[in-house]
Design a protein around this motif. Structure first.
Motif, PDB file in Angstrom:
ATOM      1  N   VAL A 138     -45.575 -50.847 -11.300  1.00 31.85           N
ATOM      2  CA  VAL A 138     -45.765 -50.930  -9.605  1.00 31.85           C
ATOM      3  C   VAL A 138     -47.162 -51.421  -9.899  1.00 31.85           C
ATOM      4  CG1 VAL A 138     -47.635 -49.136  -8.774  1.00 31.85           C
ATOM      5  CG2 VAL A 138     -45.031 -48.391  -9.693  1.00 31.85           C
ATOM      6  N   GLY A 139     -47.751 -52.608  -9.051  1.00 30.23           N
ATOM      7  CA  GLY A 139     -48.727 -53.407  -8.706  1.00 30.23           C
ATOM      8  C   GLY A 139     -48.899 -54.767  -9.354  1.00 30.23           C
ATOM      9  N   PHE A 140     -47.192 -55.081  -9.998  1.00 30.03           N
ATOM     10  CA  PHE A 140     -46.750 -56.016 -10.626  1.00 30.03           C
ATOM     11  C   PHE A 140     -47.082 -57.437  -9.431  1.00 30.03           C
ATOM     12  CE2 PHE A 140     -44.191 -59.751 -11.726  1.00 30.03           C
ATOM     13  CZ  PHE A 140     -44.296 -59.858 -12.588  1.00 30.03           C
ATOM     14  N   LYS A 141     -46.345 -57.343  -8.296  1.00 24.49           N
ATOM     15  CA  LYS A 141     -46.932 -58.702  -7.332  1.00 24.49           C
ATOM     16  C   LYS A 141     -48.152 -58.695  -7.047  1.00 24.49           C
ATOM     17  CE  LYS A 141     -44.416 -57.971  -4.051  1.00 24.49           C
ATOM     18  NZ  LYS A 141     -42.968 -57.822  -3.171  1.00 24.49           N
ATOM     19  N   SER A 142     -48.656 -57.547  -6.459  1.00 27.88           N
ATOM     20  CA  SER A 142     -50.925 -57.869  -6.281  1.00 27.88           C
ATOM     21  C   SER A 142     -51.172 -58.749  -7.933  1.00 27.88           C
ATOM     22  CB  SER A 142     -51.369 -56.655  -6.418  1.00 27.88           C
ATOM     23  OG  SER A 142     -50.949 -55.736  -7.585  1.00 27.88           O
ATOM     24  N   HIS A 143     -51.126 -58.513  -9.236  1.00 30.78           N
ATOM     25  CA  HIS A 143     -51.648 -58.712  -9.807  1.00 30.78           C
ATOM     26  C   HIS A 143     -50.867 -60.634  -9.666  1.00 30.78           C
ATOM     27  CE1 HIS A 143     -52.548 -55.037 -12.291  1.00 30.78           C
ATOM     28  NE2 HIS A 143     -53.177 -55.690 -11.592  1.00 30.78           N
ATOM     29  N   LEU A 144     -49.699 -60.858 -10.071  1.00 28.28           N
ATOM     30  CA  LEU A 144     -48.988 -62.670  -9.561  1.00 28.28           C
ATOM     31  C   LEU A 144     -50.195 -63.074  -8.380  1.00 28.28           C
ATOM     32  CD1 LEU A 144     -45.239 -61.966  -9.942  1.00 28.28           C
ATOM     33  CD2 LEU A 144     -46.350 -62.789 -11.703  1.00 28.28           C
ATOM     34  N   ILE A 145     -50.416 -61.997  -7.606  1.00 30.27           N
ATOM     35  CA  ILE A 145     -51.626 -62.722  -6.656  1.00 30.27           C
ATOM     36  C   ILE A 145     -52.591 -62.839  -7.019  1.00 30.27           C
ATOM     37  CG2 ILE A 145     -52.272 -62.617  -4.158  1.00 30.27           C
ATOM     38  CD1 ILE A 145     -49.196 -60.845  -3.749  1.00 30.27           C
ATOM     39  N   ARG A 146     -53.211 -61.814  -7.909  1.00 28.54           N
ATOM     40  CA  ARG A 146     -54.609 -61.973  -8.638  1.00 28.54           C
ATOM     41  C   ARG A 146     -54.326 -63.299  -9.100  1.00 28.54           C
ATOM     42  NH1 ARG A 146     -57.532 -58.167 -12.822  1.00 28.54           N
ATOM     43  NH2 ARG A 146     -59.442 -58.908 -13.151  1.00 28.54           N
ATOM     44  N   LEU A 147     -53.461 -63.479 -10.263  1.00 28.52           N
ATOM     45  CA  LEU A 147     -53.245 -64.753 -10.825  1.00 28.52           C
ATOM     46  C   LEU A 147     -53.942 -65.998 -10.380  1.00 28.52           C
ATOM     47  CD1 LEU A 147     -53.401 -65.810 -14.187  1.00 28.52           C
ATOM     48  CD2 LEU A 147     -51.095 -65.600 -14.019  1.00 28.52           C
ATOM     49  N   ILE A 148     -52.632 -66.095  -9.251  1.00 28.76           N
ATOM     50  CA  ILE A 148     -52.400 -67.198  -8.267  1.00 28.76           C
ATOM     51  C   ILE A 148     -53.462 -67.552  -7.772  1.00 28.76           C
ATOM     52  CG2 ILE A 148     -51.321 -68.678  -6.392  1.00 28.76           C
ATOM     53  CD1 ILE A 148     -48.925 -66.778  -7.371  1.00 28.76           C
ATOM     54  N   GLY A 149     -54.233 -66.658  -7.060  1.00 25.29           N
ATOM     55  CA  GLY A 149     -56.046 -66.907  -6.886  1.00 25.29           C
ATOM     56  C   GLY A 149     -57.245 -67.354  -7.243  1.00 25.29           C
ATOM     57  N   ASN A 150     -56.815 -66.736  -8.434  1.00 29.75           N
ATOM     58  CA  ASN A 150     -57.901 -66.664  -9.826  1.00 29.75           C
ATOM     59  C   ASN A 150     -57.776 -68.845 -10.347  1.00 29.75           C
ATOM     60  OD1 ASN A 150     -59.003 -64.430 -10.130  1.00 29.75           O
ATOM     61  ND2 ASN A 150     -57.634 -63.739 -11.380  1.00 29.75           N
ATOM     62  N   LEU A 151     -56.992 -68.170 -10.711  1.00 27.76           N
ATOM     63  CA  LEU A 151     -55.974 -70.289 -10.909  1.00 27.76           C
ATOM     64  C   LEU A 151     -56.193 -71.547  -9.763  1.00 27.76           C
ATOM     65  CD1 LEU A 151     -52.320 -69.608 -12.925  1.00 27.76           C
ATOM     66  CD2 LEU A 151     -54.901 -69.856 -13.135  1.00 27.76           C
ATOM     67  N   CYS A 152     -56.511 -70.666  -8.050  1.00 26.87           N
ATOM     68  CA  CYS A 152     -56.843 -71.545  -7.748  1.00 26.87           C
ATOM     69  C   CYS A 152     -58.858 -71.635  -7.025  1.00 26.87           C
ATOM     70  CB  CYS A 152     -56.135 -71.092  -6.154  1.00 26.87           C
ATOM     71  SG  CYS A 152     -54.647 -71.774  -6.094  1.00 26.87           S
ATOM     72  N   TYR A 153     -58.893 -70.380  -7.486  1.00 26.84           N
ATOM     73  CA  TYR A 153     -60.739 -70.582  -7.509  1.00 26.84           C
ATOM     74  C   TYR A 153     -60.970 -71.822  -8.231  1.00 26.84           C
ATOM     75  CZ  TYR A 153     -65.446 -68.486  -7.479  1.00 26.84           C
ATOM     76  OH  TYR A 153     -66.632 -68.667  -7.421  1.00 26.84           O
ATOM     77  N   LYS A 154     -62.006 -72.443  -6.574  1.00 24.93           N
ATOM     78  CA  LYS A 154     -62.424 -73.835  -7.000  1.00 24.93           C
ATOM     79  C   LYS A 154     -62.343 -74.912  -7.380  1.00 24.93           C
ATOM     80  CE  LYS A 154     -67.236 -71.851  -7.226  1.00 24.93           C
ATOM     81  NZ  LYS A 154     -68.171 -71.839  -7.794  1.00 24.93           N
ATOM     82  N   ASN A 155     -60.667 -74.894  -7.722  1.00 25.38           N
ATOM     83  CA  ASN A 155     -60.055 -75.907  -8.116  1.00 25.38           C
ATOM     84  C   ASN A 155     -58.790 -76.310  -7.480  1.00 25.38           C
ATOM     85  OD1 ASN A 155     -57.460 -77.532  -9.641  1.00 25.38           O
ATOM     86  ND2 ASN A 155     -58.436 -75.923 -11.400  1.00 25.38           N
ATOM     87  N   LYS A 156     -59.089 -77.404  -6.571  1.00 22.83           N
ATOM     88  CA  LYS A 156     -58.527 -78.517  -5.667  1.00 22.83           C
ATOM     89  C   LYS A 156     -57.400 -78.832  -5.613  1.00 22.83           C
ATOM     90  CE  LYS A 156     -58.581 -80.937  -1.296  1.00 22.83           C
ATOM     91  NZ  LYS A 156     -57.821 -80.268  -0.399  1.00 22.83           N
ATOM     92  N   GLU A 157     -57.032 -79.289  -6.892  1.00 23.13           N
ATOM     93  CA  GLU A 157     -56.061 -79.800  -7.111  1.00 23.13           C
ATOM     94  C   GLU A 157     -54.798 -78.259  -7.123  1.00 23.13           C
ATOM     95  OE1 GLU A 157     -53.292 -81.576 -11.494  1.00 23.13           O
ATOM     96  OE2 GLU A 157     -55.676 -81.505 -10.795  1.00 23.13           O
ATOM     97  N   ASN A 158     -55.428 -77.356  -7.666  1.00 24.66           N
ATOM     98  CA  ASN A 158     -53.676 -76.213  -7.847  1.00 24.66           C
ATOM     99  C   ASN A 158     -53.884 -75.437  -6.559  1.00 24.66           C
ATOM    100  OD1 ASN A 158     -53.830 -75.820 -10.848  1.00 24.66           O
ATOM    101  ND2 ASN A 158     -54.964 -74.657 -11.760  1.00 24.66           N
ATOM    102  N   GLN A 159     -55.207 -75.837  -5.709  1.00 25.25           N
ATOM    103  CA  GLN A 159     -55.005 -74.968  -4.155  1.00 25.25           C
ATOM    104  C   GLN A 159     -53.902 -76.251  -3.404  1.00 25.25           C
ATOM    105  OE1 GLN A 159     -59.295 -75.448  -2.736  1.00 25.25           O
ATOM    106  NE2 GLN A 159     -59.668 -73.808  -3.721  1.00 25.25           N
ATOM    107  N   ASP A 160     -53.984 -77.428  -3.448  1.00 24.35           N
ATOM    108  CA  ASP A 160     -52.604 -78.195  -2.848  1.00 24.35           C
ATOM    109  C   ASP A 160     -51.205 -78.079  -3.559  1.00 24.35           C
ATOM    110  OD1 ASP A 160     -55.179 -79.042  -1.710  1.00 24.35           O
ATOM    111  OD2 ASP A 160     -54.564 -80.632  -2.647  1.00 24.35           O
ATOM    112  N   LYS A 161     -51.394 -77.502  -4.640  1.00 23.79           N
ATOM    113  CA  LYS A 161     -50.294 -77.037  -5.265  1.00 23.79           C
ATOM    114  C   LYS A 161     -49.591 -75.821  -4.439  1.00 23.79           C
ATOM    115  CE  LYS A 161     -50.305 -79.211 -10.331  1.00 23.79           C
ATOM    116  NZ  LYS A 161     -50.339 -78.387 -11.183  1.00 23.79           N
ATOM    117  N   VAL A 162     -49.686 -74.703  -4.416  1.00 23.33           N
ATOM    118  CA  VAL A 162     -49.960 -73.363  -3.055  1.00 23.33           C
ATOM    119  C   VAL A 162     -49.790 -73.846  -2.010  1.00 23.33           C
ATOM    120  CG1 VAL A 162     -50.706 -71.552  -2.977  1.00 23.33           C
ATOM    121  CG2 VAL A 162     -51.322 -72.282  -5.392  1.00 23.33           C
TER     122      VAL A 162
END
Length: 150
Positions: A126-150
């Motif tokens: 329960v909540g696994f997908k939301s935690h994945l989304i949180r991780l993805i968001g955190n990894l993209c935070y202020k990181n243009k290269e990761n934002q472009d990958k997503v």
């Protein structure tokens, strides 16, 4: 393993000051945990099968994700984890696979899955997908290269 990860999660979650030595140790642990998550993320998909099969490895993977989410919430480990090769791609791919698994059959990853109160507390995913989304968001935070990958 789950207990060790929960202890690590509580240490990472502490808001107290962390010494530079502790920060270096946490960075090494973060890289190791990210590698473990990348290797074991498929274990969570086994939760779509019959109850009781593969729960132990899936629970370890879920706790790994919880720790990584907390580590990426801290600016100290964020840049280090954002630079790790493959972590973002693994998180996005796992999110796609869990979403697809939820569409193919009614299981814990189905968006319209009717969860009873007891199952909600007991089921580890329960909540696994939301935690994945949180991780993805955190990894993209202020990181243009990761934002472009997503």
């Amino acid at each position: 393993r789950v207990t060790l990860l929960e202890l690590l999660l509580s240490k990472v979650s502490e808001k107290s000051c962390v010494s530079s030595e502790e920060m270096r140790v946490l960075e090494r642990h973060a890289a190791f945990l990210a590698g473990c998550f990348q290797e074991q993320c498929g274990a969570v998909l086994r939760l779509t099968a019959a109850a009781g099969t593969g729960h132990e490895e899936a629970l370890v993977t879920i706790r790994l994700l919880d720790v990584l989410c907390e580590m990426t919430s801290s600016s100290g480990q964020l840049e280090h984890l954002q630079a790790l090769p493959g972590l973002l791609e693994t998180a996005v791919d796992t999110l796609r696979l869990t979403h697809l698994a939820g569409k193919q059959a009614v299981n814990v990853f189905t968006a319209t899955h009717a969860v009873t109160a007891q199952e909600e507390v007991a089921h580890p995913a329960v909540g696994f997908k939301s935690h994945l989304i949180r991780l993805i968001g955190n990894l993209c935070y202020k990181n243009k290269e990761n934002q472009d990958k997503v």
